[in-house]
Design a protein around this motif. Structure first.
Motif, short mmCIF file in Angstrom:
data_model
loop_
_atom_site.label_atom_id
_atom_site.label_comp_id
_atom_site.label_asym_id
_atom_site.label_seq_id
_atom_site.Cartn_x
_atom_site.Cartn_y
_atom_site.Cartn_z
N THR A 16 45.68 45.62 29.81
CA THR A 16 44.84 45.99 30.94
C THR A 16 44.69 44.86 31.93
OG1 THR A 16 43.65 47.49 29.47
CG2 THR A 16 42.60 46.94 31.57
N SER A 17 44.47 43.66 31.46
CA SER A 17 44.26 42.54 32.36
C SER A 17 44.67 41.26 31.65
CB SER A 17 42.79 42.45 32.79
OG SER A 17 42.57 41.31 33.57
N CYS A 19 42.61 37.21 29.51
CA CYS A 19 42.75 38.66 29.59
C CYS A 19 41.35 39.26 29.56
CB CYS A 19 43.59 39.20 28.42
SG CYS A 19 43.80 40.99 28.44
N ASP A 25 50.75 47.19 36.33
CA ASP A 25 49.92 47.66 37.43
C ASP A 25 49.65 46.56 38.44
OD1 ASP A 25 49.89 50.10 36.25
OD2 ASP A 25 47.92 49.85 35.33
N SER A 26 49.43 45.36 37.99
CA SER A 26 49.11 44.27 38.92
C SER A 26 49.46 42.95 38.28
CB SER A 26 47.62 44.30 39.28
OG SER A 26 47.28 43.19 40.08
N GLU A 37 40.53 42.40 30.13
CA GLU A 37 40.48 43.78 29.66
C GLU A 37 41.27 43.90 28.36
OE1 GLU A 37 38.59 45.96 30.91
OE2 GLU A 37 37.96 44.84 32.69
N ASP A 53 51.71 44.54 42.18
CA ASP A 53 50.98 45.75 41.80
C ASP A 53 51.98 46.88 41.61
OD1 ASP A 53 48.54 44.49 41.99
OD2 ASP A 53 48.32 44.97 44.12
N GLN A 84 47.42 42.82 35.58
CA GLN A 84 46.54 43.96 35.38
C GLN A 84 47.38 45.18 35.04
OE1 GLN A 84 43.23 43.96 35.47
NE2 GLN A 84 43.01 41.81 36.10
N GLU A 136 47.93 36.29 36.97
CA GLU A 136 47.02 37.36 36.57
C GLU A 136 47.81 38.66 36.51
OE1 GLU A 136 43.75 37.59 39.18
OE2 GLU A 136 42.97 35.58 38.70
#
Length: 2007
Positions: free
Chosen positions: A648-649, A665, A601-602, A667, A582, A617, A615
């Motif tokens: 985003t994801s 994904c 971000d993640s 997002e 993250d 994010q 994964e």
């Protein structure tokens, strides 16, 4: 009273006795029940009233239960009781020895049905639970041998309460304990040891199920827990004994299991007794850990502890306890708050705020979790070492499974324990090593214990243990080195300091280790979670990291290497990795190009032997182009400025077993790409590769492999993959992106955005699948391409594609890869005036630059290609399936609103008129009520308020215009449904050489370059496609522009782009910015050309077009111009037809089941009823270069909203129509390869001094179009006759249709205001130079009807025919300085027609003319004319080349017509029908002319202009350019009429004339001068010799109205000439003259002999050709010749009814020759008021005539009068009385017939002229004409409205209204329609007279003519003249043989003048006559003889005047 008292006492005594008995029975039953049911002994000491004392229940000697007292209390006595009744228990004592087994229950009888059930009924139990409660004072429990032998557990409880609550099948209870104390003691030989002590207070809640009495829920609450754990507890035998040797492990395992495992029955009983849900809560807990040997202790205090347990027996149980033990699925939860660990010196070692533990047992595993909050640790290694020795952690984690099984049950299930610790601060000091500090906010730990059972064939099942651990860190920082342990300022949040290698806000690390079994691999699992990670990659960081890795390598060298087992079946370690990241920030520094920042971000990654998952994010990649500060902000991905990549994801997973990778994904994924950013990334990637190579050299010592070993491994792997390609495993990939976007900036203001929603991509073995519910290509903020539900599949093979390949025999490859596209909905939408081509061209330039940049990259220098060119892989096959495709051009919003507002205004105008009418009615009613009392001001206010209301309503409706209905936005909509496209690649079609072969095969007409054809782009595919609907609509028009249904196509398609020469390359700049600058890209200029050879099959093909669509089509053309970028060549742009010739080549064949062409005939694009419908059935269309071929059945229909709807006026079966296009170019029109484009910068190198044109040789100057229609095609079906059906209304409709289609289109959206300054494009209609038409048909039938109701018409039938015509176009520029359109002038240069066996009939209906009915069988058909052959030729009219000869046959005529064997009939019926047809045509023409805008334009006459001939030629035809035309040839025959042609020599003429009986004398010159017809025809003012008609062997049958029989007139040769003269003044009236001259040779008259009409009067009697043609040499031996009396007058000749049958075949009556062979001249002069405006400009003003000039009354000129003149020179006549009467009837009723109502028309005209002379104001006259015109137009509009209403009723209401109702409605409408037509005719006639008179007076005023006297009341309207030079007339008897008298006349002239008042003047002049009596035995033979001495005088002159008195 005594008796009552005695009864009550007796009842009371009886009750007491009953209670005593009941108590004894209850005790006895309780004892027996316990003995039988519980197998226990029950003892009761005493039983009192509601109480029992001394209860003892003994199960076994060591298992007893003792209760002091049990009694029942009531809430009435104790208000604290919760129930009305309470069961109270005193002290209870329990003793249990766990070493002594329980006594088994007695066997139960199988016959008892109530065994195992609750003795109480549910209702009773419910009653008792609501009534009773249980209270116990105290309980003492002592358990011996608890878990260990010689151990004791003692527990004391006080204040116990139990409450029951029964609900249906559940029994709930509430149990509470005031105080509980417990100890665990261990007895040994030396001393008794206290292992643990506990004290607490609790409360328990629970329920059980009924009637099984299984516990369901339990809640325990413990308060004030005090516990102490001693050292003996850890040193006791609770821990497993030391491990045994490996040799004894296998022998003792089974024995240990059998001795130590818990019994199955006990475990099941435990599960039966254990509730399904348990909740335990501890408050204020204190635990102490003491070590007396070291005098150390640790004190642990806890504020709160909560535990929860739950079990689900419905799910499968855990069966991992041998032998055959099962544990149901359950869960356990523990919560700890405020814990503190202190050492003996009261130093804070551990401070814990919160601890939470969860344990869960499922059918597969056991899991637990621990959460810790606020943990502070101060670690000193010397202080904690002894505690580690006491706990023996190594023994716990490193023992083998066999050693653990000695004391604990065998557990073969996985166990999971997790721990989370937050707010942790750790300081570490390890001896002499430098200190370092670690800090984080939280940590997580996890411990797993797993036992796996492995089946082995030799040793059976075996267990394998596995341990797992996890640690998590939050807000981690790492500082190492001098001063790192000193407290420093925290890392600045949201910042990155350049130079820091690693910053971590959060980290979670998880690991697991499994012990190997036999030779299996050891497993290791690692899970990590990071947050706030900052990593900096630079050259300095790489050097530091390599130093650290070298230290690890030094520490690892002393260790012995692990030997690698020889068999390579299993690896040494199975690794499982899970990673969570993250707030990750990765930075790369470059020495040249700033820095690149990667923000994540993640990230969550999971990798193991079975699967791996990742994964992500919030990912953002950005470029920091300039480093200006020491710190860089670390903002979230969503806040990253100008990111290149934004995600985003993202989630991905990998399955090693299936070798599959899944990515998802959820997002948005966004990529923003620019050329400058691409160069930055390219530079950083290059430098990062160099840093990675440095790290690899440092890592290599740790792996123990050097560069040589790694190279050998790669070589071995490559060899293995090459030797065993089948064993290689392909990666299965699956990618899912919920929302993704890619933005590519191709210019400063231009970008391309690709958006995809839920994009799914999967790759399996041999297949790839991609899908997305929505995919959008956005150009400059406009969604251009939209894909809905798109799917892509890449397959190695597909059976369906093999079937497609089977349709192409030229393919050589059996199968190929397939790309399958499935798109449910595809939309393409272009905004209005959006320049798509600009952005697209820049994107292509960027693509070329990228190709150039990466072509010189590392891949280019790898070495030679591994695969040769001949084995190059084929491109994939394409299979595209689109369910719905739409292509939309958006319209201008202004145009849309303008149209909608216009419709709103029209509707509001109607509504306002309705409101006004309603107000008028209201005002009228008020006036009726109030009369004069109603004030006018009030009325005015009402109307004023109504006007304001109109405005308000209009404004409100305008504002709500789009509230409910969305605005129309499309300009053009193209939709395709169920499209399936197949494109096949093949070895036979792949490669440049094979593509060139295909080009030469498809485009064989184009010359191939000698030097070859270099191609920059080339591809060839075999294609097939099919679709169900192909629709194109313009705006919201109700009709489709194109409509194609069920279209299938197959063939070859080639795309090739020629590689241009250096001059044909243009330069394009790509801006990269600093430090690289700009880059130049070379672009190829030649266009991409398409070559095709396809065949298609279509079910329905419909095209709709009309001039009313031109404005919208112009806008569409402007939009299309913005789709394609114009070429950089400065040459003038090519027209669309030349561009199509340049780009499209090949052959296209279509088979169409039904093809339709609708040509709209109105100016309203929303009209659906008015159009011309061309309908093809079974059409075969073939398109080749320069040729279009149509084969099929053609029907041309008129679609109109009237009774004439669906009229098929043209039916052409088996038609072959060919359109040949001859392009007139400077070079070869097919040589498109020679077109060499040139860039504007290189034009100076090519041309000099002239305008540059790269298409000069290829550009077409003009086009010659040749249309051929051949109906002589053979068909398998029965032959169908071509036919034409016409109505007068249809013809008028076609005139309007032609006017609509030839109207001039206005410029649309052009000029500076619309930013459209491009030159006007030349239309294809102006590009034609010549157009020719050829038609050939085997037979033809033409029907013409004057009206649908009147049923009066003409029928023409002919056999084989041929028609050829050629026209030329000339474009005339207009004078003036203003640029105007060129005037297009078409002229017919040549026309040739040949027809055979032509028959013309006149038809009339016997029904009422006013009736409305269809074509019926009640039609009378009469013969008009027929002929054996017809030849027609038309040439251009050149008056300047007049012949010098006066021979009319040699003069140049526009039209030449030759008729052979003409047979004409003229009867009263034919006359009436013909006059009716002509009258209808004339009225329609007059109406059209009078309603036109040219009706009131006067004729301008130049008074100074002299008479001259027209100089303007009507044709531009030149013989040099005209192709050869067929010559007219008459049918070959043996008759002698061939000798009458113009080329016959004079000698032949003399020989033929020697056998003629009649010799003509010279004409009297004086008589011919008196005939007005001859004088009028011989004037020299002819400007157009129009018609030359030649008749060979023609005959005419004349039948009178009052007599029977007929007269046959024949002529061997006849010529009919028509001339058009210049307009001239006649009696002060301007008229135009047309003259007809008829020359008849070899003319004969025949008449019938019958006095009564025959039964078959409809029979047509015709002469045989031998009796008509010029007399041949007589054959006196012929019997027939003798019977027919030769050629003399009075002879009888035979007749026939058909020219194909002679008289011998069918018996027909004979006719008598009444006039022998003679010659005749006829002249007809007609005058018309219709003046050609072009001719009117050359008319001289009229001459002023002397008023005193006198004229002879008999010879005076009657002005311009229609004149007919008949001249016979020598006549020999023989008639009987019947024939004489017949001749008079024919002359009076046929030849001299005068149109009726002529007098009434003349009177109207004179009255109008008088009114105009009285009115001197021309404006008033013009105004009256305009009003009358408007009235006539209203009548026309009303008639049209009524026709549409009738049409609508029949079409739309036929299902609703039936029978008489529909008939009544149509009858009313039809009557109204007939009345409107009558009124229209009256007003049209009045308007015609008024306009004619108005024009005459306008001419007089304009030329200042002298005012005339009022004209005479009576005028001559027609003149008839008959002249005989010499006539011999023999009167015979009725048999025609016996003569009565003989009359001889000379210079006979008869003249008749028909006047306007229906009177006539007759003039008879006779020069000489004699009469002889031929009666036998007559006394006087010569009755009278008159001799004239002076030939100039008339012997007899008679003048008569017929006066008709109208009473």
């Amino acid at each position: 009273m005594s008796a009552l008292l005695i009864a009550l006492l007796a009842f009371l005594a009886l009750g007491i006795l009953s209670i005593i008995c009941f108590r004894w029975i209850v005790c006895s039953l309780a004892v027996r029940i316990c003995a039988k049911v519980l197998n226990a002994e029950l003892k009761i000491k005493s039983v009192g009233l509601f109480s029992v004392r001394g209860i003892s229940l003994q199960f076994q000697p060591q298992h007893t239960l003792e209760i002091d007292k049990i009694w029942i209390s009531s809430k009435l006595l104790n208000q604290d009781l919760p129930r009305y009744l309470a069961l109270c228990v005193g002290e209870a004592r329990v003793r249990i020895d766990l070493l002594e087994p329980m006594r088994p229950r007695l066997p139960q009888s199988p016959g008892k049905d109530k065994e195992g059930k609750l003795p109480l009924s549910p209702s009773t139990l419910h009653f008792l639970s609501q009534l009773l409660s249980l209270h116990i004072n105290s309980i003492n429990v002592m358990v011996l041998n608890l878990a260990l032998s010689e151990s004791l557990w003692h527990m004391t409880t006080t204040g116990i309460t139990l409450l029951l609550d029964h609900q249906t099948k559940r029994l709930a209870w509430d149990f509470s304990v005031g105080q509980l104390s417990s100890k665990v003691l261990k007895s040994s030989r030396l001393q008794d040891t206290c292992l643990a002590e506990v004290s607490l207070s609790l409360s328990v809640l629970g329920d059980v199920s009924l009637p099984e009495l299984r516990p369901g829920r339990l809640e325990l609450s413990v308060r004030t827990l005090l516990a102490e754990l001693h050292e003996g507890l850890f040193l006791s035998q609770l821990l497993p004994p030391p491990p045994a040797s490996s040799a004894d492990t296998s022998l003792t395992t089974t024995e240990c299991e059998e001795e130590q495992f818990i019994q199955t029955q006990a475990l099941e009983q435990f599960h039966w007794l254990l509730p399904q849900k348990v909740n335990v809560e501890f408050e204020n807990t204190n635990i102490t850990l003491s070590m007396h040997s070291q005098k150390r202790h640790l004190n642990w205090t806890l504020k709160s502890l909560k535990m929860g347990y739950g079990r689900d027996e419905q799910q499968p149980a855990l069966r991992s306890f041998p032998p055959e033990l099962s544990v149901p699925q359950s869960s356990l939860e523990l919560l700890l708050e405020d814990g503190l660990l202190l050492s003996q010196s009261r130093q804070r070692i551990l401070c814990l705020n919160t601890l939470k533990t969860v344990l869960q047992v499922t059918s597969a595993d056991i899991s637990g979790s621990v959460t810790v909050n606020t943990c502070i640790i101060h670690y000193r290694h010397q202080e904690f070492s002894h505690w580690f020795d006491l706990l023996s952690w190594e023994k716990l984690f490193h023992r083998k499974p066999a050693q653990r099984k000695k004391r604990f049950p065998h557990l073969d299930a996985p166990v999971l324990i997790t721990c989370t610790v937050s707010n942790v601060n750790v300081s570490v000091q390890l001896g002499d090593t430098p200190p370092f500090a670690l800090g984080f906010l939280s940590t997580n730990a996890e411990l797993r214990h797993l036992l796996e059972t492995v089946e082995d064939a030799e040793s059976g099942s075996s267990n394998r243990g596995q341990q797992r651990a996890s640690v998590s860190l939050d807000h981690f920082w790492w500082r190492v080195g001098q001063g790192s342990h000193i407290q420093q300022a925290p890392h600045p949040p949201g910042k990155h300091v350049w130079g820091e290698a690693l910053i971590l806000d959060s980290l979670t690390l998880q690991g697991s280790c499994g012990e190997p079994e036999l030779e299996s691999a050891r497993s290791l699992s690692v899970e990590s979670s990071l947050k706030g990670l900052q990593v900096e990659v630079s050259e300095t960081c790489a050097l530091c990291l390599s130093r650290l890795l070298s230290l690890f390598a030094l520490n690892g060298t002393p260790k012995a290497p692990v030997p690698v087992p020889s068999p390579p079946t299993a690896s040494a370690l199975l690794l499982r990795l899970e990673l969570n990241l993250d707030d990750v920030n990765v930075f790369t520094l470059s020495n040249v190009a700033g820095a690149v920042a990667l923000r994540v971000d993640s990230i969550h990654a999971l990798g193991c032997g079975e699967s791996s998952r990742l994964e992500v994010q919030g990912l953002a990649l950005s470029v920091v182009k300039v480093l200006t500060e020491s710190m860089e902000p670390c903002c979230p991905a969503t806040e990253t400025p100008n990111p290149i990549l934004s995600l985003t994801s993202l989630a991905s997973s990998y399955q090693p077993s299936t070798h599959s990778l899944e990515m998802q994904c959820s997002e948005a994924l966004s990529v923003h790409w620019t050329p400058s950013d691409h160069m930055f990334m390219y530079q950083h990637v290059t430098e990062t590769k160099a840093s990675w190579s440095a790290l690899s050299s440092a890592v290599r010592p740790l792996t123990g492999r050097g560069p040589v070993e790694e190279g050998q491994e790669r070589t071995q792997a490559a060899a293995d993959s090459s030797t065993c390609p089948s064993e290689r495993r392909t990666l299965s990939l699956s990618v899912e992106l919920k929302s993704s976007s890619l933005t590519a900036c191709v210019g400063e203001k231009n970008f391309i955005l690709l958006q995809a929603d839920t994009l799914s991509l999967s790759k399996q073995a041999g297949s790839v699948h991609a899908s997305t519910p929505r995919l959008v290509f956005n150009f400059d903020g406009n969604d251009i391409f939209t894909f809905s539900g798109a799917e892509l599949q890449v397959l190695e093979d597909l059976e369906e594609m093999r079937d497609h390949r089977g349709h192409f025999p030229f393919l050589a490859t059996a199968s190929n890869r397939i790309w399958l596209f499935t798109i449910p909905c595809l939309g393409v939408e272009f905004p209005y005036q959006y320049n798509f081509s600009n952005t697209f061209d820049k994107a292509i330039g960027i693509q070329k630059w990228l190709k150039t940049l990466h072509k010189a990259g590392p891949s280019a220098g790898v070495g030679p290609q591994t695969q040769p060119a001949e084995v190059e892989r084929l491109p994939p096959d394409l299979l595209i399936r689109v369910s719905q495709f739409s292509f939309v051009f958006l319209d201008d919003v202004f145009e849309i609103k303008l149209r909608d507002n216009y419709e709103l205004m029209k509707d509001e105008n109607k509504e306002s008129a309705k409101r006004l009418q309603l107000l008028d009615r209201k005002v009228a009613e008020l006036r009726k009520q109030h009369g004069e009392l109603l004030p006018a001001r009030k009325i005015e206010e009402l109307y004023t308020s109504l006007e304001r209301k109109h405005i308000e309503i209009y404004i409100q409706r305008s504002r709500r215009l789009y509230a409910n209905t969305p605005m129309r936005k499309s300009l053009l909509t193209w939709t395709v449904a169920d499209l399936e496209l197949v494109a096949l690649a093949d070895r036979a079609l792949h490669g440049p050489e094979r593509v060139r072969e295909q080009l030469r095969d498809i485009d064989a007409v184009s010359p191939f370059p000698r030097d070859g054809l270099p191609l920059a782009v080339q591809w060839c595919r075999a294609i097939r496609f099919k679709l169900s609907a192909f629709l194109v609509r313009i705006r919201d028009y109700p009709r489709y522009l194109f409509e194609i249904r069920e279209w299938a196509l197959s063939g070859r398609l080639v795309g090739a782009e020629q590689d241009g020469h250096p001059r044909a390359r243009r330069q394009q700049m790509v801006h990269l910015g600093q430090p690289w600058g700009d880059v130049t890209v070379l672009r190829n200029m030649p266009p991409l050309k398409f070559y095709y050879d396809v065949y298609s099959d279509i079910s329905l093909y419909t095209i709709v077009w009309g001039p009313c669509w031109d404005p919208a089509w112009t806008l569409i053309g402007q939009v299309v111009d913005l789709l394609t970028k114009p070429t950089a060549d400065p040459s003038p742009p090519l027209a669309w037809w030349d561009k199509s010739r340049l780009l499209l080549h090949g052959r296209w064949v279509m088979d169409i089941e039904q093809a339709n062409l609708h040509q709209l005939a109105t100016e309203d694009p929303y009209n659906t009823t008015e159009n011309m419908h061309w309908e093809w059935m079974k059409l075969n269309f073939h398109w080749k270069p320069g040729q279009f071929v149509f084969k099929g059945d053609l029907d041309v229909n008129v679609r109109t909203a009237s009774k004439y709807d669906d009229i098929c006026f043209l039916h052409l079966p088996n038609l072959c129509m060919t359109l040949d296009l001859q392009w007139l170019c400077h070079g070869n029109p097919h040589d498109h390869h020679s077109v060499q484009l040139c860039c504007a910068e290189n034009v100076a190198d090519v041309t000099s001094g002239q305008s540059h044109d790269s298409y000069r040789a290829f550009r077409s100057e003009n086009l010659n179009l040749s249309i051929t229609m051949d109906l002589n095609q053979h068909s398998s079906t029965e032959p169908c006759q071509p036919r034409i059906l016409l109505y007068s209304s249809t013809l008028r409709w076609m005139q309007n249709f032609w006017a609509t289609w030839t109207s001039v289109s206005r410029p649309i959206c052009r000029g500076k205001l619309f930013q459209s300054l491009r030159p006007i494009r030349k239309k294809l209609g102006q590009h034609y130079k010549q157009m020719s038409f050829t038609a050939a048909f085997p037979q033809l039938q033409v029907h013409y009807w004057a009206s649908f109701a009147q049923q009066r018409g003409i029928q023409v039938e002919c056999s084989k025919g041929h028609v050829f015509t050629r026209g030329a176009q000339r474009l005339i520029p207009q004078a003036g300085t203003v640029m105007r359109r060129l005037i297009s002038e078409w002229s017919v240069t040549q026309m040739v027609s040949e027809l055979s066996l032509v028959t013309v009939h006149l038809m009339a209906s016997t029904w009422d003319e006013t009736a409305d009915h269809q074509i019926n069988a009640q039609v009378k058909k009469t013969h008009l004319l027929s002929l054996s052959s017809l030849s027609y030729q038309r040439q251009s009219n050149r008056m300047e080349e007049e012949p010098s000869s006066k021979d009319e046959s040699n003069a140049s005529y526009t039209h030449k017509l030759c008729l052979v064997d003409l047979r004409a009939s003229w009867t009263p019926t034919n006359r009436n029908i013909a006059f009716g047809l002509y009258d209808g045509y004339k009225k329609a023409a007059v109406l059209k002319r009078n309603l036109s805008t040219e009706a009131l334009k006067g004729l301008r006459i130049d008074t100074q202009l002299q008479a001259k001939k027209l100089k303007r030629s009507g044709s531009t035809y030149s013989p040099s350019t005209a192709p050869s035309t067929p010559t007219i040839t008459l049918p070959s025959t043996s008759r002698a009429d061939k000798s009458q042609s113009e080329g016959t020599s004079m000698l032949q003429k003399l020989i033929e004339e020697t056998d003629k009986f009649v010799v003509f004398s010279e004409e009297d010159s004086g008589v011919s001068d008196q005939l007005c017809g001859i004088a009028a025809c011989q004037t020299d003012d002819v400007y157009n010799r129009n018609w030359f008609i030649e008749l060979v062997n023609g005959q005419m049958m004349l039948r009178g109205a009052e007599t029977a029989g007929c007269v046959l007139v024949s002529a061997a040769k006849a010529q009919l000439l028509q001339n058009e003269h210049h307009p001239a003044w006649y009696n002060d009236t301007l008229k135009q003259k047309t003259t007809w001259t008829c020359l008849l040779d070899g003319m004969q008259y025949f008449a019938t002999m019958e006095s009564n009409p025959s039964d078959q009067e409809d029979w047509q009697l015709w002469l045989e050709v031998k009796n008509i043609e010029e007399h041949r040499q007589r054959n006196l031996d012929s019997v027939l010749e003798l019977m027919e009396s030769g050629q003399a007058v009075g002879g009888m000749v035979s007749t026939t009814t058909d020219w194909n049958q002679p008289s011998q075949v069918q018996e027909t009556p004979q006719v008598q020759r009444i006039i022998s062979r003679c010659s005749c001249r006829m002249y007809y002069i007609g005058y018309s008021h219709d003046i050609d405006p072009e001719l009117a400009t050359q008319i001289k003003p009229p001459e002023i005539r002397d008023h005193h000039e006198k004229e002879d009354l008999l010879n005076k000129q009657a002005g311009a009068v229609d004149t007919f003149t008949l001249i016979h020179h020598d006549l020999e006549i023989s008639t009987n009385p019947v024939q004489y009467a017949m001749i008079l009837d024919i002359v009076n009723n046929l030849l001299l017939h005068v149109e009726p109502k002529r007098k009434e028309h003349s009177e109207k005209k004179q009255r109008v002229r008088f009114q105009l002379e009285i009115s001197s104001n021309p404006e008033e006259q013009r105004s009256s004409i305009l009003h009358l015109q408007e009235a006539v137009r209203q009548h026309v509009a009303q008639i049209r409205h009524l026709e549409k209403q009738i049409y609508t009723n029949i079409r739309s209401q036929q299902d609703e209204l039936r029978g008489s109702e529909l008939s009544d409605i149509n009858l009313k409408l039809q009557n109204q329609l007939n009345q409107e037509k009558t009124d229209l005719q009256m007003k049209s006639e009045e308007l015609n007279i008024l306009i004619r008179c108005f024009k005459d007076f306008q001419l007089q005023r304009a030329n200042k003519l002298e005012l005339r006297k009022p004209p005479e009341d009576v005028s001559v309207v027609r003149r008839t003249e008959i002249y005989f030079a010499q006539a011999r007339w023999c009167l015979t008897e009725e048999d025609g043989q016996l003569g009565i008298a003989e009359l001889e006349l000379q210079r006979f002239m008869y003249s008749k003048l028909n006047k306007s008042d229906d009177t006539a003047e007759h003039l008879l002049e006779l020069g000489w006559f004699t009469m002889n009596n031929l009666l036998p035995n007559a006394a006087y033979k010569h009755v009278r003889v008159c001799i004239v001495v002076v030939t100039e005088l008339f012997t007899l002159r008679c003048f008569a005047c017929d006066v008709i008195i109208h009473g």
